[in-house]
Scaffold this active site. Sequence first.
Site, short mmCIF file in Angstrom:
data_model
loop_
_atom_site.label_atom_id
_atom_site.label_comp_id
_atom_site.label_asym_id
_atom_site.label_seq_id
_atom_site.Cartn_x
_atom_site.Cartn_y
_atom_site.Cartn_z
N HIS A 225 0.87 -1.19 0.00
CA HIS A 225 0.00 0.00 0.00
C HIS A 225 0.91 1.24 0.00
O HIS A 225 1.69 1.42 -0.92
CB HIS A 225 -0.92 -0.11 1.22
CG HIS A 225 -2.05 0.87 1.28
ND1 HIS A 225 -2.41 1.70 0.26
CD2 HIS A 225 -2.92 1.17 2.31
CE1 HIS A 225 -3.44 2.46 0.62
NE2 HIS A 225 -3.77 2.16 1.87
N HIS A 264 -2.48 -2.30 -9.47
CA HIS A 264 -3.49 -1.72 -8.58
C HIS A 264 -4.72 -2.59 -8.57
O HIS A 264 -5.06 -3.18 -9.61
CB HIS A 264 -3.86 -0.30 -9.06
CG HIS A 264 -4.49 0.52 -8.00
ND1 HIS A 264 -5.85 0.49 -7.76
CD2 HIS A 264 -3.95 1.36 -7.09
CE1 HIS A 264 -6.10 1.30 -6.74
NE2 HIS A 264 -4.98 1.83 -6.32
N ASP A 321 2.59 5.57 -6.62
CA ASP A 321 3.84 5.50 -5.87
C ASP A 321 5.09 5.44 -6.74
O ASP A 321 6.20 5.57 -6.22
CB ASP A 321 3.82 4.27 -4.94
CG ASP A 321 2.77 4.43 -3.87
OD1 ASP A 321 2.75 5.48 -3.23
OD2 ASP A 321 1.94 3.51 -3.70
N1 COA Z 1 4.91 -6.32 -10.47
C1 COA Z 1 4.84 -7.53 -11.04
N2 COA Z 1 3.75 -8.31 -11.04
C2 COA Z 1 2.67 -7.83 -10.43
C3 COA Z 1 2.65 -6.56 -9.84
C4 COA Z 1 3.83 -5.79 -9.86
N3 COA Z 1 3.89 -4.62 -9.29
N4 COA Z 1 1.42 -6.34 -9.30
C5 COA Z 1 0.69 -7.43 -9.56
N5 COA Z 1 1.43 -8.33 -10.23
C6 COA Z 1 1.02 -9.66 -10.68
C7 COA Z 1 1.04 -10.61 -9.48
O1 COA Z 1 2.29 -11.22 -9.30
C8 COA Z 1 -0.05 -11.59 -9.85
O2 COA Z 1 0.46 -12.47 -10.81
P1 COA Z 1 0.00 -14.01 -10.83
O3 COA Z 1 -1.48 -13.96 -11.12
O4 COA Z 1 0.82 -14.60 -11.92
O5 COA Z 1 0.30 -14.55 -9.47
C9 COA Z 1 -1.09 -10.70 -10.55
O6 COA Z 1 -0.35 -9.59 -11.08
C10 COA Z 1 -2.18 -10.20 -9.62
O7 COA Z 1 -1.55 -9.55 -8.50
P2 COA Z 1 -2.17 -9.51 -7.05
O8 COA Z 1 -1.13 -9.01 -6.11
O9 COA Z 1 -2.82 -10.81 -6.72
O10 COA Z 1 -3.36 -8.49 -7.30
P3 COA Z 1 -3.92 -7.42 -6.30
O11 COA Z 1 -5.13 -6.84 -6.89
O12 COA Z 1 -4.03 -8.01 -4.94
O13 COA Z 1 -2.69 -6.40 -6.35
C11 COA Z 1 -1.33 -4.70 -5.55
C12 COA Z 1 -2.70 -5.08 -6.08
C13 COA Z 1 -1.25 -3.19 -5.51
C14 COA Z 1 -1.16 -5.27 -4.14
C15 COA Z 1 -0.20 -5.27 -6.48
O14 COA Z 1 -0.34 -4.78 -7.78
C16 COA Z 1 1.17 -4.97 -5.93
O15 COA Z 1 1.64 -5.67 -5.02
N6 COA Z 1 1.86 -3.90 -6.46
C17 COA Z 1 3.16 -3.52 -5.93
C18 COA Z 1 2.99 -2.69 -4.67
C19 COA Z 1 2.45 -1.30 -4.95
O16 COA Z 1 2.92 -0.60 -5.84
N7 COA Z 1 1.49 -0.91 -4.15
C20 COA Z 1 0.89 0.41 -4.22
C21 COA Z 1 -0.51 0.35 -4.73
S1 COA Z 1 -1.16 1.98 -4.97
#
Ligand code: COA
Length: 385
Positions: A225, A264, A321
């Site tokens: 987050h 996201h 971010d």
């Molecule tokens: N880099 C690489 N792969 C990513 C990714 C990233 N930043 N964000 C998501 N993915 C991939 C995951 O590995 C997953 O792949 P899989 O299906 O092969 O396992 C898929 O995309 C879905 O990701 P998931 O984390 O399950 O989806 P979510 O809706 O829960 O994710 C976040 C949302 C924000 C938690 C996720 O995109 C993330 O961890 N981003 C990095 C942290 C970040 O920038 N957070 C700030 C958000 S404003």
Amino acid sequence: MAESEKPHISSGLEGVYITESSICKVAGQQGRLYYRGYPIGALSKNSNFEEVTYLLLLGRLPTSAELAGFKSQLADARDLPKGVVDIIKEMSGKSHPMDILRTATSSLSAYDPEVADPSPEANLRKSIRIISKMSSIVATIGRINSGGSYVTPDKSMSHEENFLYMLNAKKPDKRQVDIMRDMFIIHAEHSSNASTFGTMVAGSTLADIYSAITAGISVLKGPLHGGADEAALKMMKAIGNPDNTESYIESALAGKQKIMGFGHRVYKAYDPRAKIIKEYLVSLQPDSSEEVKNYTAIALRAEKMMLDKLSTSHGIWPNVDFFAGPVYVAAGIAPELFTPIFAASRSSGWCAHMIEYWQNNKLFRPLEAYTGKLDLEYVPIDKRQ
Ligand code: COA
């Protein structure tokens, strides 16, 4: 539903609506964001943090007289009690600034005579105090961490100008103030994201607003987050030379690592906040330091690679971010203060949501599908294997 039926579980509450709200609209497929109906681009171009906070808390843009009154209420609340400054001093050097912010914000309740008054009027007054003082706390954490001492706020300055003044003990230049104004506005609100939901869960028990905001800070801390801004800059630092960008990202993705600042839950298009911050970063380039220029080159190459690889195919786009770090560096902000600044800005949205939700409060109490055994026989401890 009968107890024996298998319930549908929405992992991470994905796609679940928790309430109605008129504060913020995130149009994830279109990559659009509105505060109280106003597009984020128009607010970041024309407004300021005080006006945006008024809009979020009170539901409409203020008149000049209303804004002047609101600005002085915020400015009057800036000073921190000595006990809060002592907590910051005690934790400085031992804890991450987010931990210090969480503890110091919680401690503010000891100095608020209205802490136990749940009326909407008192909650609005407390919100103004919290929003004002959280920025003072973050500035004081930065000041004390860099060896300085508490700077008494200057009421004649704007919110972001005073923040920089309390952080650096000197009047900031226009460029720094403009950067912080934009960052405070862009981070002020984002519907029921994890930290706002955390705030609302705490508040829905009718715990006071200090408890609710402290919960929000705790939730914001994680790198999935709010902590992603600091983590993204850490990655750019590890990449070091722009020419290393592609190989670094390639091997991180091959190792199934997430690239911080991308992806996201709601946006399946370019995050409009990231677009604004990127444009801003690029516009800063001609007068930037070598350090900022280097980070910018890395960020732009990483963005291109991620867009080519994952945007249309996987719906993974830059989020708020990713470009924030280099912009903060351009304003002279230390990386460990990025997420605390995010929290200080987001306090406006958290308070707005709490005030709105309390108008029709319902305790949050979801269910879980139990997968363990039942009716086991209790075995005395001396008979267990
Ligand atoms: N880099 C690489 N792969 C990513 C990714 C990233 N930043 N964000 C998501 N993915 C991939 C995951 O590995 C997953 O792949 P899989 O299906 O092969 O396992 C898929 O995309 C879905 O990701 P998931 O984390 O399950 O989806 P979510 O809706 O829960 O994710 C976040 C949302 C924000 C938690 C996720 O995109 C993330 O961890 N981003 C990095 C942290 C970040 O920038 N957070 C700030 C958000 S404003």
